[in-house]
Design a protein around this motif. Sequence first.
Motif, PDB file in Angstrom:
ATOM      1  N   SER A   1       0.866  -1.174   0.000  1.00 24.89           N
ATOM      2  CA  SER A   1       0.000   0.000   0.000  1.00 24.89           C
ATOM      3  C   SER A   1       0.902   1.223   0.000  1.00 24.89           C
ATOM      4  O   SER A   1       1.801   1.332   0.839  1.00 24.89           O
ATOM      5  N   CYS A   2       0.674   2.116  -0.935  1.00 23.44           N
ATOM      6  CA  CYS A   2       1.515   3.292  -1.087  1.00 23.44           C
ATOM      7  C   CYS A   2       0.674   4.547  -0.877  1.00 23.44           C
ATOM      8  O   CYS A   2      -0.336   4.724  -1.566  1.00 23.44           O
ATOM      9  N   PRO A   3       1.062   5.419   0.051  1.00 20.41           N
ATOM     10  CA  PRO A   3       0.354   6.694   0.192  1.00 20.41           C
ATOM     11  C   PRO A   3       0.460   7.495  -1.107  1.00 20.41           C
ATOM     12  O   PRO A   3       1.350   7.270  -1.915  1.00 20.41           O
ATOM     13  N   GLY A   4      -0.432   8.428  -1.302  1.00 18.19           N
ATOM     14  CA  GLY A   4      -0.479   9.190  -2.548  1.00 18.19           C
ATOM     15  C   GLY A   4       0.501  10.336  -2.616  1.00 18.19           C
ATOM     16  O   GLY A   4       0.133  11.446  -2.978  1.00 18.19           O
ATOM     17  N   LEU A   5       1.736  10.080  -2.298  1.00 20.35           N
ATOM     18  CA  LEU A   5       2.775  11.111  -2.315  1.00 20.35           C
ATOM     19  C   LEU A   5       3.749  10.842  -3.455  1.00 20.35           C
ATOM     20  O   LEU A   5       4.041   9.684  -3.761  1.00 20.35           O
ATOM     21  N   PRO A   6       4.290  11.904  -4.059  1.00 23.07           N
ATOM     22  CA  PRO A   6       5.228  11.694  -5.168  1.00 23.07           C
ATOM     23  C   PRO A   6       6.422  10.803  -4.805  1.00 23.07           C
ATOM     24  O   PRO A   6       6.857   9.993  -5.613  1.00 23.07           O
ATOM     25  N   GLU A   7       6.933  10.922  -3.592  1.00 22.05           N
ATOM     26  CA  GLU A   7       8.078  10.089  -3.206  1.00 22.05           C
ATOM     27  C   GLU A   7       7.722   8.605  -3.117  1.00 22.05           C
ATOM     28  O   GLU A   7       8.598   7.741  -3.186  1.00 22.05           O
ATOM     29  N   GLU A   8       6.436   8.287  -3.002  1.00 22.14           N
ATOM     30  CA  GLU A   8       6.013   6.885  -2.975  1.00 22.14           C
ATOM     31  C   GLU A   8       6.150   6.231  -4.344  1.00 22.14           C
ATOM     32  O   GLU A   8       6.306   5.025  -4.447  1.00 22.14           O
ATOM     33  N   VAL A   9       6.093   7.023  -5.392  1.00 20.56           N
ATOM     34  CA  VAL A   9       6.297   6.488  -6.740  1.00 20.56           C
ATOM     35  C   VAL A   9       7.732   5.964  -6.857  1.00 20.56           C
ATOM     36  O   VAL A   9       7.964   4.867  -7.369  1.00 20.56           O
ATOM     37  N   ALA A  10       8.688   6.732  -6.343  1.00 18.47           N
ATOM     38  CA  ALA A  10      10.089   6.286  -6.355  1.00 18.47           C
ATOM     39  C   ALA A  10      10.257   5.040  -5.484  1.00 18.47           C
ATOM     40  O   ALA A  10      11.004   4.119  -5.841  1.00 18.47           O
ATOM     41  N   ARG A  11       9.573   4.998  -4.357  1.00 17.45           N
ATOM     42  CA  ARG A  11       9.645   3.819  -3.480  1.00 17.45           C
ATOM     43  C   ARG A  11       9.079   2.588  -4.195  1.00 17.45           C
ATOM     44  O   ARG A  11       9.665   1.500  -4.133  1.00 17.45           O
ATOM     45  N   ALA A  12       7.957   2.750  -4.891  1.00 13.82           N
ATOM     46  CA  ALA A  12       7.349   1.635  -5.625  1.00 13.82           C
ATOM     47  C   ALA A  12       8.305   1.130  -6.704  1.00 13.82           C
ATOM     48  O   ALA A  12       8.433  -0.078  -6.924  1.00 13.82           O
ATOM     49  N   ARG A  13       9.004   2.046  -7.379  1.00 18.11           N
ATOM     50  CA  ARG A  13       9.987   1.663  -8.404  1.00 18.11           C
ATOM     51  C   ARG A  13      11.114   0.848  -7.771  1.00 18.11           C
ATOM     52  O   ARG A  13      11.516  -0.196  -8.293  1.00 18.11           O
ATOM     53  N   ARG A  14      11.645   1.315  -6.621  1.00 20.46           N
ATOM     54  CA  ARG A  14      12.731   0.585  -5.944  1.00 20.46           C
ATOM     55  C   ARG A  14      12.276  -0.800  -5.502  1.00 20.46           C
ATOM     56  O   ARG A  14      13.008  -1.786  -5.658  1.00 20.46           O
ATOM     57  N   ILE A  15      11.079  -0.886  -4.938  1.00 19.80           N
ATOM     58  CA  ILE A  15      10.551  -2.181  -4.503  1.00 19.80           C
ATOM     59  C   ILE A  15      10.468  -3.136  -5.690  1.00 19.80           C
ATOM     60  O   ILE A  15      10.884  -4.296  -5.598  1.00 19.80           O
ATOM     61  N   THR A  16       9.946  -2.641  -6.796  1.00 23.24           N
ATOM     62  CA  THR A  16       9.800  -3.475  -7.995  1.00 23.24           C
ATOM     63  C   THR A  16      11.153  -3.985  -8.475  1.00 23.24           C
ATOM     64  O   THR A  16      11.320  -5.172  -8.767  1.00 23.24           O
TER      65      THR A  16
ATOM     66  N   PHE B   1      -2.358   4.319  -3.431  1.00 20.79           N
ATOM     67  CA  PHE B   1      -2.557   3.285  -4.453  1.00 20.79           C
ATOM     68  C   PHE B   1      -1.921   1.995  -3.973  1.00 20.79           C
ATOM     69  O   PHE B   1      -1.163   1.971  -3.012  1.00 20.79           O
ATOM     70  N   ARG B   2      -2.263   0.896  -4.634  1.00 27.27           N
ATOM     71  CA  ARG B   2      -1.734  -0.422  -4.264  1.00 27.27           C
ATOM     72  C   ARG B   2      -0.860  -0.939  -5.393  1.00 27.27           C
ATOM     73  O   ARG B   2      -1.245  -0.894  -6.557  1.00 27.27           O
ATOM     74  N   LEU B   3       0.314  -1.429  -5.038  1.00 26.31           N
ATOM     75  CA  LEU B   3       1.237  -2.058  -5.979  1.00 26.31           C
ATOM     76  C   LEU B   3       1.212  -3.555  -5.735  1.00 26.31           C
ATOM     77  O   LEU B   3       1.362  -4.010  -4.601  1.00 26.31           O
ATOM     78  N   THR B   4       1.009  -4.324  -6.815  1.00 28.16           N
ATOM     79  CA  THR B   4       1.024  -5.789  -6.724  1.00 28.16           C
ATOM     80  C   THR B   4       1.987  -6.322  -7.775  1.00 28.16           C
ATOM     81  O   THR B   4       1.901  -5.958  -8.948  1.00 28.16           O
ATOM     82  N   ILE B   5       2.909  -7.160  -7.334  1.00 30.05           N
ATOM     83  CA  ILE B   5       3.879  -7.806  -8.224  1.00 30.05           C
ATOM     84  C   ILE B   5       3.681  -9.311  -8.073  1.00 30.05           C
ATOM     85  O   ILE B   5       3.730  -9.835  -6.958  1.00 30.05           O
ATOM     86  N   THR B   6       3.457  -9.984  -9.192  1.00 28.72           N
ATOM     87  CA  THR B   6       3.245 -11.431  -9.170  1.00 28.72           C
ATOM     88  C   THR B   6       4.283 -12.093 -10.057  1.00 28.72           C
ATOM     89  O   THR B   6       4.467 -11.686 -11.204  1.00 28.72           O
TER      90      THR B   6
ATOM     91  N   SER C   1       6.701   3.141 -12.184  1.00 27.34           N
ATOM     92  CA  SER C   1       6.804   4.596 -11.986  1.00 27.34           C
ATOM     93  C   SER C   1       5.726   5.330 -12.776  1.00 27.34           C
ATOM     94  O   SER C   1       5.075   6.242 -12.258  1.00 27.34           O
ATOM     95  N   GLU C   2       5.569   4.949 -14.034  1.00 27.40           N
ATOM     96  CA  GLU C   2       4.559   5.601 -14.881  1.00 27.40           C
ATOM     97  C   GLU C   2       3.157   5.363 -14.339  1.00 27.40           C
ATOM     98  O   GLU C   2       2.349   6.293 -14.255  1.00 27.40           O
ATOM     99  N   LEU C   3       2.853   4.128 -13.992  1.00 24.75           N
ATOM    100  CA  LEU C   3       1.516   3.816 -13.491  1.00 24.75           C
ATOM    101  C   LEU C   3       1.243   4.512 -12.159  1.00 24.75           C
ATOM    102  O   LEU C   3       0.147   5.039 -11.937  1.00 24.75           O
ATOM    103  N   GLY C   4       2.221   4.523 -11.267  1.00 27.49           N
ATOM    104  CA  GLY C   4       2.051   5.191  -9.974  1.00 27.49           C
ATOM    105  C   GLY C   4       1.878   6.688 -10.123  1.00 27.49           C
ATOM    106  O   GLY C   4       1.022   7.307  -9.474  1.00 27.49           O
ATOM    107  N   ALA C   5       2.686   7.300 -10.992  1.00 18.81           N
ATOM    108  CA  ALA C   5       2.572   8.740 -11.224  1.00 18.81           C
ATOM    109  C   ALA C   5       1.206   9.076 -11.824  1.00 18.81           C
ATOM    110  O   ALA C   5       0.577  10.067 -11.429  1.00 18.81           O
TER     111      ALA C   5
END
Length: 124
Positions: free
Chosen positions: A10-25, A60-65, A43-47
């Motif tokens: 689960s990612c809060p709706g902050l711009p820095e969370e997009v970078a965090r989601a990219r790193r996690i991925t 937003f929610r990030l799911t990687i399968t 990054s594109e989808l989160g932004a």
Amino acid sequence: MSSERVWEYSCPGLPEEVARARRITRDVLVDTPYADDAGLIVSELGANAITHTASAKHGFRLTITRAPEGTVTLAVTDTGGTGAIPEIKQPRQHRHTRPGIGHHRRLLRPPRCPPQPRRPHRHR
């Protein structure tokens, strides 16, 4: 890997969370050849989620399968609309005042060479 593995964040709706989601991925897919590409996609989808939906307020929610055969599925789930009615916008008609796509197109053109004098064609 013998079964499908799923990571959800689960990612809060902050711009820095997009970078965090990219790193996690990239971390989850570090042992694959497409870790960087997947990070860019996320990054594109989160932004887009925090720019164009109510995810800026609700996150937003990030799911990687990862499937055993190597298939990877990426999903960014936003929290829905903003309540605004969509409208079609026309692009602004003005010259670029800073580097943009026009600038980059000019860089991609082959350099212009001065014209060379033509030699008359002779038949033998």
